[in-house]
Design an enzyme around this catalytic site. Structure first.
Site, PDB file in Angstrom:
ATOM      1  N   ARG A 224      -5.326   2.696 -16.007  1.00 18.01           N
ATOM      2  CA  ARG A 224      -5.455   3.476 -14.775  1.00 18.01           C
ATOM      3  C   ARG A 224      -6.114   4.843 -14.965  1.00 18.01           C
ATOM      4  NH1 ARG A 224      -1.930   4.990 -11.768  1.00 18.01           N
ATOM      5  NH2 ARG A 224      -2.887   4.306  -9.828  1.00 18.01           N
TER       6      ARG A 224
ATOM      7  N   CYS B 102     -12.553   3.107 -29.180  1.00 18.13           N
ATOM      8  CA  CYS B 102     -13.820   3.811 -29.408  1.00 18.13           C
ATOM      9  C   CYS B 102     -14.567   4.066 -28.116  1.00 18.13           C
ATOM     10  CB  CYS B 102     -14.660   2.996 -30.376  1.00 18.13           C
ATOM     11  SG  CYS B 102     -13.735   2.700 -31.871  1.00 18.13           S
TER      12      CYS B 102
ATOM     13  N   GLU C 133       3.873  -6.820   1.804  1.00 16.85           N
ATOM     14  CA  GLU C 133       3.405  -7.177   0.458  1.00 16.85           C
ATOM     15  C   GLU C 133       3.456  -5.965  -0.468  1.00 16.85           C
ATOM     16  OE1 GLU C 133      -0.595  -8.565   1.042  1.00 16.85           O
ATOM     17  OE2 GLU C 133       0.020 -10.372   2.101  1.00 16.85           O
ATOM     18  N   PRO C 134       4.595  -5.340  -0.638  1.00 18.67           N
ATOM     19  CA  PRO C 134       4.652  -4.133  -1.464  1.00 18.67           C
ATOM     20  C   PRO C 134       4.588  -4.466  -2.957  1.00 18.67           C
ATOM     21  CG  PRO C 134       6.857  -4.731  -0.737  1.00 18.67           C
ATOM     22  CD  PRO C 134       5.924  -5.724  -0.104  1.00 18.67           C
ATOM     23  N   GLY C 135       3.879  -3.649  -3.684  1.00 16.57           N
ATOM     24  CA  GLY C 135       3.827  -3.796  -5.131  1.00 16.57           C
ATOM     25  C   GLY C 135       4.277  -2.499  -5.784  1.00 16.57           C
ATOM     26  N   ARG C 136       3.358  -1.519  -5.748  1.00 11.53           N
ATOM     27  CA  ARG C 136       3.573  -0.252  -6.450  1.00 11.53           C
ATOM     28  C   ARG C 136       4.883   0.441  -6.084  1.00 11.53           C
ATOM     29  NH1 ARG C 136      -0.963   2.796  -7.959  1.00 11.53           N
ATOM     30  NH2 ARG C 136      -2.078   1.756  -6.287  1.00 11.53           N
TER      31      ARG C 136
ATOM     32  N   GLY D  27       0.757  -1.249   0.000  1.00 10.82           N
ATOM     33  CA  GLY D  27       0.000   0.000   0.000  1.00 10.82           C
ATOM     34  C   GLY D  27       0.781   1.289   0.000  1.00 10.82           C
TER      35      GLY D  27
ATOM     36  N   TYR E 107      -9.422   5.059 -12.793  1.00  9.67           N
ATOM     37  CA  TYR E 107      -9.311   5.805 -11.528  1.00  9.67           C
ATOM     38  C   TYR E 107      -9.112   7.300 -11.739  1.00  9.67           C
ATOM     39  CZ  TYR E 107      -7.583   1.077 -10.420  1.00  9.67           C
ATOM     40  OH  TYR E 107      -7.409  -0.277 -10.327  1.00  9.67           O
TER      41      TYR E 107
HETATM   42  N1  LLP Z   1      -1.568  -6.961  -0.661  1.00 10.80           N
HETATM   43  C1  LLP Z   1      -2.882  -7.055  -0.949  1.00 10.80           C
HETATM   44  C2  LLP Z   1      -3.710  -7.997  -0.205  1.00 10.80           C
HETATM   45  C3  LLP Z   1      -3.435  -6.243  -1.943  1.00 10.80           C
HETATM   46  O1  LLP Z   1      -4.731  -6.313  -2.211  1.00 10.80           O
HETATM   47  C4  LLP Z   1      -2.590  -5.335  -2.651  1.00 10.80           C
HETATM   48  C5  LLP Z   1      -3.124  -4.481  -3.714  1.00 10.80           C
HETATM   49  C6  LLP Z   1      -1.220  -5.304  -2.327  1.00 10.80           C
HETATM   50  C7  LLP Z   1      -0.746  -6.130  -1.331  1.00 10.80           C
HETATM   51  C8  LLP Z   1      -0.241  -4.404  -3.037  1.00 10.80           C
HETATM   52  O2  LLP Z   1      -0.521  -3.070  -2.863  1.00 10.80           O
HETATM   53  P1  LLP Z   1       0.510  -1.934  -3.354  1.00 10.80           P
HETATM   54  O3  LLP Z   1       1.757  -2.046  -2.504  1.00 10.80           O
HETATM   55  O4  LLP Z   1       0.804  -2.154  -4.788  1.00 10.80           O
HETATM   56  O5  LLP Z   1      -0.237  -0.674  -3.113  1.00 10.80           O
HETATM   57  N2  LLP Z   1      -5.010  -1.363  -9.701  1.00 10.80           N
HETATM   58  C9  LLP Z   1      -4.867  -0.331  -8.687  1.00 10.80           C
HETATM   59  C10 LLP Z   1      -4.262  -0.852  -7.402  1.00 10.80           C
HETATM   60  C11 LLP Z   1      -4.995  -2.039  -6.823  1.00 10.80           C
HETATM   61  C12 LLP Z   1      -4.356  -2.556  -5.574  1.00 10.80           C
HETATM   62  C13 LLP Z   1      -4.965  -3.851  -5.174  1.00 10.80           C
HETATM   63  N3  LLP Z   1      -4.351  -4.486  -4.057  1.00 10.80           N
HETATM   64  C14 LLP Z   1      -4.073   0.827  -9.286  1.00 10.80           C
HETATM   65  O6  LLP Z   1      -3.706   0.770 -10.443  1.00 10.80           O
HETATM   66  O7  LLP Z   1      -3.850   1.819  -8.606  1.00 10.80           O
END
Ligand code: LLP
Length: 418
Positions: free
Chosen positions: A312, A342, A273-276, A239, A316
């Site tokens: 995105r 389209c 659980e970092p992604g972004r 997050g 959003y």
């Molecule tokens: N853990 C869980 C359980 C999650 O649901 C998520 C993201 C993450 C970790 C990773 O979160 P992050 O570190 O990336 O913020 N498609 C959207 C974002 C959806 C996030 C869903 N869950 C966007 O493009 O902004």
């Protein structure tokens, strides 16, 4: 800090000119910098050096095998949400003992696949899932390690579609009711209760919601311990936000400092659980301007990437910086950047001031590494873009551009359709 920089008004990814790759692989394409990805993983992981922890990269944000392999090589685990993601991470060589599995709707086949793969932890999200997992584990003669994903009812102050820890959201079990579910799970023969998990949302630009959620979770953990249910893993989810525009998200060290401070004296393994925050600014989308047109109201630059490539902005209303790959030094205009799809929602930028583009110009859509390619689709029968990774002065295609044949793979015209 990323490795997309200008040299003499030419955009480079590390030591490779972006224009050169565009000539060689075509457009549109996603472009990732190996050094940026590695550094961002390290920035998070090393910020938590002071405590026992495991960094599980959130696969949904960017699922290419080469990217997964890179983080596995740094000692990372994976946060998965489907059987498909499990398949990917195993192919990429992620250690199953570092895989955590979240999601509200895991099917029995997916639970079975994960159990057979001996993953670390199932983050279960409902009473029915607890029962289903116990049953599948019993059938396989295995014990499933679980964490209950709790919903702490904390407002992450982010876009409503990506807030997950509010009581009206579908995720997790209300933290006030969770102890009852723990007591029941602890009595089930095929489950081993070993953690608590929580993820309150994505693109958070402040530390305080994380700490608020953590404090609530720690309070519950001490209650569970007192009730004779010891907890070993605390999964805080992902997050942490990034700067797309002028946001000022906390630095990983600030985030880690606040969390470690709140966890002082606890005997827990922290899972992240970092992604972004790892991949967001490690990738860009490179597209070419096809046409420009001006109406009485507006200027449009029509490019060869569209909402199917980067969803995105349409979904959003999110902001991605638009840059020239070769800065032409033209006057500025206010324009929309739109794709060929389209739908009026097919835009990458709206009412944005930028140096004018002309047909044939290359455009870089910045900060597209997270939830860019992974959310792309074939809408309007558009083959998905290719993905490219640069390391220093080398680059490689890490996913080929789809072809027209790929578009119809698996489609069948039955006899009764004449
Ligand atoms: N853990 C869980 C359980 C999650 O649901 C998520 C993201 C993450 C970790 C990773 O979160 P992050 O570190 O990336 O913020 N498609 C959207 C974002 C959806 C996030 C869903 N869950 C966007 O493009 O902004």
């Amino acid at each position: 800090m990323d490795h997309f920089n200008y040299q003499n008004d030419e955009l480079y990814c590390e030591a490779v000119p972006v224009a050169q790759m565009a000539r060689e692989v075509g457009t549109p394409f996603y472009l990732y910098s190996h050094a940026t990805l590695r550094q961002h993983f390290h920035a998070i992981d090393s910020s938590f050096e002071g405590i026992d922890h495991l960094t599980c990269f959130s696969v949904k944000s960017s699922a290419n095998l080469a990217i997964l392999k890179l983080f596995a090589g740094q000692g990372g685990g994976a946060d998965i949400v489907s059987g498909g993601e499990l398949y990917r991470v195993l192919k990429a060589g992620v250690d199953p003992a570092k895989i955590v599995y979240s999601g509200v709707g895991k099917r029995a086949e997916e639970l079975e696949y994960a159990l057979r793969s001996n993953i670390l932890l199932f983050n279960v999200e409902s009473a029915q899932e607890i029962s289903a997992l116990d049953k599948v584990a019993g059938r396989l003669g295995k014990k499933a390690r679980i964490a209950i994903r709790v919903n702490p009812d904390v407002d992450p102050k982010t876009h409503p579609y990506i807030s997950t820890g509010l009581k009206e959201n579908k995720f997790g079990i209300d933290i006030r009711e969770a102890p009852g579910h723990y007591a029941r799970a602890a009595g089930l023969a095929n489950l081993e209760v070993s953690g608590v998990s929580c993820h309150i949302g994505s693109q958070l630009t402040r530390v305080s919601p994380f700490v608020d959620a953590l404090i609530k979770v720690l309070r519950m953990i001490s209650q569970l311990t007192a009730d004779g249910i010891p907890i070993r893993y605390l999964d805080l989810g992902g997050g942490l936000g990034i700067a797309y525009d002028d946001e000022e998200p906390p630095h990983p060290t600030e985030y880690a400092g606040a969390i470690q401070e709140a966890m002082r004296g606890e005997n827990l393994t922290l899972i992240l659980e970092p992604g972004r925050v790892i991949v967001g600014n490690g990738g860009i989308l490179v597209t070419k301007v096809i046409y420009s047109k001006s109406t009485r109201e507006k200027n449009f630059f029509i490019v060869d990437a569209a909402m199917n490539d980067l969803m995105r902005p349409a979904l959003y209303g999110s902001y991605h910086r638009i840059q020239h790959v070769a800065k032409p030094g033209r006057p500025k205009v206010v324009a929309d950047v739109v794709g060929p799809i389209c739908e009026t929602g097919d835009f990458l930028a709206r009412q944005r001031e930028m140096e004018a583009f002309e047909p044939g110009d290359l455009m870089a859509v910045m900060s597209a590494g997270a939830y860019g390619f992974s959310m792309s689709s074939n809408y309007n029968s558009r083959p998905r873009a290719c993905e490219v990774m640069v390391k220093e002065d080398r680059y490689a295609v890490i996913r080929e551009r789809e072809t027209y044949e790929d578009l119809i793979r698996g489609e069948i015209i039955p006899d009764f359709v004449k």
